[in-house]
Design a protein around this motif. Structure first.
Motif, PDB file in Angstrom:
ATOM      1  N   GLY A  91       0.792 -27.920   8.627  1.00 34.24           N
ATOM      2  CA  GLY A  91      -0.156 -29.016   8.793  1.00 34.24           C
ATOM      3  C   GLY A  91       0.112 -30.126   7.807  1.00 34.24           C
ATOM      4  N   ASN A  92      -0.900 -30.487   7.022  1.00 35.90           N
ATOM      5  CA  ASN A  92      -0.783 -31.562   6.050  1.00 35.90           C
ATOM      6  C   ASN A  92       0.284 -31.223   5.010  1.00 35.90           C
ATOM      7  N   ASN A  97       5.790 -39.710   8.260  1.00 38.51           N
ATOM      8  CA  ASN A  97       4.972 -40.529   9.154  1.00 38.51           C
ATOM      9  C   ASN A  97       5.748 -41.771   9.625  1.00 38.51           C
ATOM     10  N   LYS A 157       1.267 -38.982  22.899  1.00 41.58           N
ATOM     11  CA  LYS A 157       0.466 -38.822  21.687  1.00 41.58           C
ATOM     12  C   LYS A 157       0.786 -37.473  21.034  1.00 41.58           C
ATOM     13  N   ILE A 158       0.899 -37.479  19.742  1.00 43.18           N
ATOM     14  CA  ILE A 158       1.215 -36.244  19.008  1.00 43.18           C
ATOM     15  C   ILE A 158      -0.035 -35.372  18.946  1.00 43.18           C
ATOM     16  N   GLY A 159       0.075 -34.146  19.399  1.00 42.97           N
ATOM     17  CA  GLY A 159      -1.061 -33.224  19.389  1.00 42.97           C
ATOM     18  C   GLY A 159      -1.381 -32.724  17.990  1.00 42.97           C
ATOM     19  N   THR A 160      -2.610 -32.303  17.805  1.00 46.65           N
ATOM     20  CA  THR A 160      -3.029 -31.821  16.476  1.00 46.65           C
ATOM     21  C   THR A 160      -2.330 -30.532  16.089  1.00 46.65           C
ATOM     22  N   ASN A 161      -1.889 -29.766  17.103  1.00 50.78           N
ATOM     23  CA  ASN A 161      -1.232 -28.485  16.805  1.00 50.78           C
ATOM     24  C   ASN A 161       0.292 -28.585  16.838  1.00 50.78           C
ATOM     25  N   GLN A 162       0.829 -29.793  16.988  1.00 52.50           N
ATOM     26  CA  GLN A 162       2.279 -29.946  17.016  1.00 52.50           C
ATOM     27  C   GLN A 162       2.862 -29.928  15.599  1.00 52.50           C
ATOM     28  N   ARG A 194       5.086 -31.378  12.932  1.00 54.46           N
ATOM     29  CA  ARG A 194       5.612 -32.712  12.676  1.00 54.46           C
ATOM     30  C   ARG A 194       6.867 -32.698  11.807  1.00 54.46           C
TER      31      ARG A 194
END
Length: 474
Positions: A13-14, A57, A68-73, A75
């Motif tokens: 994630g982050n 980013n 759109k980039i999904g929240t569960n993708q 990165r």
């Protein structure tokens, strides 16, 4: 020969925490602060990009993605590149580390695409040099699902076909099982010039994450703290047992001395009584001789004999018998005390042997225990509390305000919210190094002392290069 080590991991994630770790805005406990300056970013960021997270980013925003980039993708993919410890230290000592970094960067760009490799940082402040790279999984070409579906049901599709030339974000394509094996093979081939070979194909070994490493380290520190507490309790028990035995020994010695004094007094009384009895017998003999020569006073002699023989002589003989009995009782008491003393001494020696055996086991299984105890005593000498010293030897940072004392300069220095930390250092005293505000303790005290003398206007002699060692008690 050493092994080439390549590890890929999907970011959960982050990336702020990982960026802080890589950029050393927060220095971990397994890194040496004095070597952090050797770390280097191998890729130059664009002008409007400040750090690794911003670079990720930036790549996503300028990749031309239409969906759109999904929240569960995923990165970004974290890539860690290094080799066996001995091999990497050899490469570093030979001065080939810059060349090794350049070859690693070339392999990353060739494998994942130059635009997708947005960050690569070489870390030299840990035990083994290594590179942390960030790869944004931007791919082109037909989707893996489309190929699989076409192979199973030729000519039949259940979704609208997409252009194969359109860029898309897909970590699964980058980290498929087949490609992961290809990465290991090609990376080992690129690193063969440095004497690094591929690891065992299909090995059961698994990478340990930093979080898992810290959890294991904390668990080991807790076990070490418990063992140190147990050792301190054993030391306290030994001290109490030795003190009790010394007290019993002093008591037995006092009783023995009192008995010897009493025996000497009784012997002196017995000698005086025997002398008096001898004198009385002499007087009696002289009186009898006089009476026999004068042939008179037989009745007087009998009266004197009766008076002396039945009263004074009898009392003296009874006193002698009593003193002999007391003397025999004292000798028996002395023998009993000596036997008790020998038995107590044997028990004391057995207890010491058992305690020494426990200490030997602790020294065998926990060789750092005595060293950490010495560091705790050193912290107490600096003026830290016992609880603070315990925090230090448990490898935890301690923030101190007040005064710190140095025996080397016989000075106390004021501190405010100063960080004190003990960390492992093979070149430090006993394998450890005490840091004050991320400086070795002796260097920190030296700096404060020089600043004080400079303010007072006294010249300060330059410090001679000596090897500083703390005496570790065994």
């Amino acid at each position: 020969m050493g092994y080439a080590v390549l590890h890929l991991d999907k970011a959960p994630g982050n990336e702020a925490a990982m960026t802080a770790h890589i950029a050393r805005t927060k220095i971990p406990t397994n890194a040496s602060p004095e070597r952090t300056c050797l770390n280097e970013e191998l890729i130059e960021f664009p002008e409007e990009v400040a750090d690794r997270t911003a670079a990720i980013n930036y790549r996503l925003e300028h990749a031309g993605l239409t969906r759109k980039i999904g929240t569960n993708q995923v990165r970004v993919i974290r890539v860690m590149l290094t080799g066996s410890h001995d091999a990497m230290k050899r490469i570093e000592e030979e001065g080939r580390l810059p060349e090794w970094c350049a070859d690693n960067l070339a392999w990353l760009r060739e494998t994942f695409g130059a635009e997708n490799v947005v960050s690569a940082v070489v870390h030299r402040d840990e035990s083994t040099p290594h590179i942390h790279a960030a790869v944004v999984p931007i791919v082109k070409g037909e989707r893996r699902k489309a190929r699989t579906a076409a192979s199973k049901t030729p000519g039949k599709r259940h979704y609208r076909p997409k252009s194969a030339a359109r860029p898309r974000l897909c970590a699964d394509d980058v980290m498929s099982r087949v490609r992961l094996k290809q990465y290991q093979d090609s990376y080992a081939a690129a690193m063969s010039k440095y004497g690094l070979e591929r690891g065992i194909d299909g090995s059961e070994a698994r990478h340990v994450t930093t979080q898992e490493f810290y959890r294991q380290a904390i668990a080991q520190q807790q076990d070490l703290q418990e063992n140190i507490d147990a050792l301190l309790r054993l030391e306290e028990q030994k001290r109490k047992a030795v003190e009790q035995l010394k007290q019993q020994e002093r008591q037995v010695r006092t009783e023995y001395e009192q008995t010897a004094t009493l025996q000497a007094q009784k012997s002196a009384e017995l000698n005086r009584t025997e002398a008096e009895l001898k004198s009385v017998k002499g007087e009696l003999k002289g009186a009898r001789l006089k009476n026999a020569a004068a042939e008179v006073g037989s009745n007087i002699v009998e009266g004197i004999g009766a008076m002396i023989g039945t009263s004074r002589v009898k009392r003296q003989q009874q006193e002698i018998d009593r003193l002999n009995a007391e003397n025999a009782a004292l000798h028996e008491q002395i023998g009993t005390l000596n036997r008790a003393n020998r038995e107590e001494k044997a028990r004391h020696e057995q207890a010491e042997q058992q305690l020494q055996a426990k200490l030997d086991r602790i020294e065998h299984w926990l060789p750092d225990t005595q060293t950490l105890i010495s560091w705790g005593e050193y912290c107490r000498d600096m003026g830290l509390s016992e609880s603070g010293a315990r925090e230090i030897i448990a490898m935890k940072p301690l923030y101190v305000s007040g005064e710190l004392y140095t025996r080397e300069y016989s000075r106390r220095f004021d501190v405010s919210n100063t960080e004190i930390r003990l960390q492992r250092d093979p070149n430090g005293p006993g394998g450890f190094q005490l840091l004050i505000d991320r400086q070795p303790a002796h260097a920190w005290f030296r700096q404060r002392y020089v600043e004080l003398m400079t303010r007072l206007g006294y010249p300060v002699r330059p410090e001679r290069p000596v090897i500083r060692r703390h005496t570790i008690k065994r």
